[in-house]
Write a protein that holds these residues in place. Sequence first.
Motif, PDB file in Angstrom:
ATOM      1  N   UNK A  55      42.011  46.824  44.699  1.00  0.00           N
ATOM      2  CA  UNK A  55      40.751  46.608  43.989  1.00  0.00           C
ATOM      3  C   UNK A  55      40.565  45.263  43.319  1.00  0.00           C
ATOM      4  N   UNK A  56      41.494  44.352  43.496  1.00  0.00           N
ATOM      5  CA  UNK A  56      41.336  43.024  42.905  1.00  0.00           C
ATOM      6  C   UNK A  56      40.338  42.223  43.727  1.00  0.00           C
ATOM      7  N   UNK A  57      39.387  41.615  43.029  1.00  0.00           N
ATOM      8  CA  UNK A  57      38.324  40.874  43.710  1.00  0.00           C
ATOM      9  C   UNK A  57      38.448  39.375  43.457  1.00  0.00           C
ATOM     10  N   UNK A  58      37.919  38.612  44.388  1.00  0.00           N
ATOM     11  CA  UNK A  58      37.806  37.169  44.194  1.00  0.00           C
ATOM     12  C   UNK A  58      36.531  36.695  44.864  1.00  0.00           C
ATOM     13  N   UNK A  59      35.966  35.623  44.306  1.00  0.00           N
ATOM     14  CA  UNK A  59      34.670  35.140  44.753  1.00  0.00           C
ATOM     15  C   UNK A  59      34.674  33.626  44.903  1.00  0.00           C
ATOM     16  N   UNK A  60      33.848  33.142  45.805  1.00  0.00           N
ATOM     17  CA  UNK A  60      33.586  31.714  45.860  1.00  0.00           C
ATOM     18  C   UNK A  60      32.852  31.316  44.585  1.00  0.00           C
ATOM     19  N   UNK A  61      33.094  30.113  44.104  1.00  0.00           N
ATOM     20  CA  UNK A  61      32.465  29.664  42.865  1.00  0.00           C
ATOM     21  C   UNK A  61      30.944  29.747  42.935  1.00  0.00           C
ATOM     22  N   UNK A  62      30.409  29.495  44.094  1.00  0.00           N
ATOM     23  CA  UNK A  62      28.958  29.418  44.246  1.00  0.00           C
ATOM     24  C   UNK A  62      28.259  30.772  44.093  1.00  0.00           C
ATOM     25  N   UNK A  63      29.013  31.869  44.187  1.00  0.00           N
ATOM     26  CA  UNK A  63      28.382  33.188  44.119  1.00  0.00           C
ATOM     27  C   UNK A  63      28.824  33.997  42.901  1.00  0.00           C
ATOM     28  N   UNK A  64      29.729  33.459  42.119  1.00  0.00           N
ATOM     29  CA  UNK A  64      30.210  34.190  40.945  1.00  0.00           C
ATOM     30  C   UNK A  64      29.052  34.523  40.009  1.00  0.00           C
ATOM     31  N   UNK A  65      29.022  35.766  39.560  1.00  0.00           N
ATOM     32  CA  UNK A  65      27.965  36.206  38.664  1.00  0.00           C
ATOM     33  C   UNK A  65      26.712  36.681  39.387  1.00  0.00           C
ATOM     34  N   UNK A  66      26.630  36.426  40.696  1.00  0.00           N
ATOM     35  CA  UNK A  66      25.446  36.851  41.467  1.00  0.00           C
ATOM     36  C   UNK A  66      25.786  37.896  42.529  1.00  0.00           C
ATOM     37  N   UNK A  67      26.955  37.780  43.119  1.00  0.00           N
ATOM     38  CA  UNK A  67      27.368  38.698  44.183  1.00  0.00           C
ATOM     39  C   UNK A  67      28.469  39.624  43.670  1.00  0.00           C
ATOM     40  N   UNK A  68      28.477  40.842  44.205  1.00  0.00           N
ATOM     41  CA  UNK A  68      29.517  41.806  43.860  1.00  0.00           C
ATOM     42  C   UNK A  68      30.025  42.472  45.126  1.00  0.00           C
ATOM     43  N   UNK A  69      31.325  42.409  45.334  1.00  0.00           N
ATOM     44  CA  UNK A  69      31.935  43.089  46.473  1.00  0.00           C
ATOM     45  C   UNK A  69      32.514  44.406  45.994  1.00  0.00           C
TER      46      UNK A  69
END
Length: 117
Positions: A55-69
């Motif tokens: 369940x650990x998630x990681x995001x590209x900087x450009x989508x942090x705060x906008x996208x949720x996996x």
Amino acid sequence: QVQLVESGGGLVQAGGSLRLSCAPSGRIIGIMSMAWYTQAPGKQRELVAGISSDGITNYAESVKGRFTISRDGAKNTVYLQMNSLKPEDTAVYYCNIKVRYYPYAYWGQGTQVTVSS
């Protein structure tokens, strides 16, 4: 051969939302991680968001705060909730599942996301 089936792409105005889904056509064992990638024309495939088996998630900087996996472990399905979409989010989005055993990774066929300004 198991395939990943993606859905949810489309055309949306800037500021809008889309939810992508990716489900396997058959049973997959030994899942290590699930992720979404994009590939814009003329560019290499890039990681958008990933989620590990615990369940650990990681995001590209450009989508942090906008996208949720997120994922549904029982169905081996992965989702990407995309909010506050921007024109620069326009790309083909590919689902990826990495597994411990051959073939080690599965890819979806890609779903087009187009954000108009």
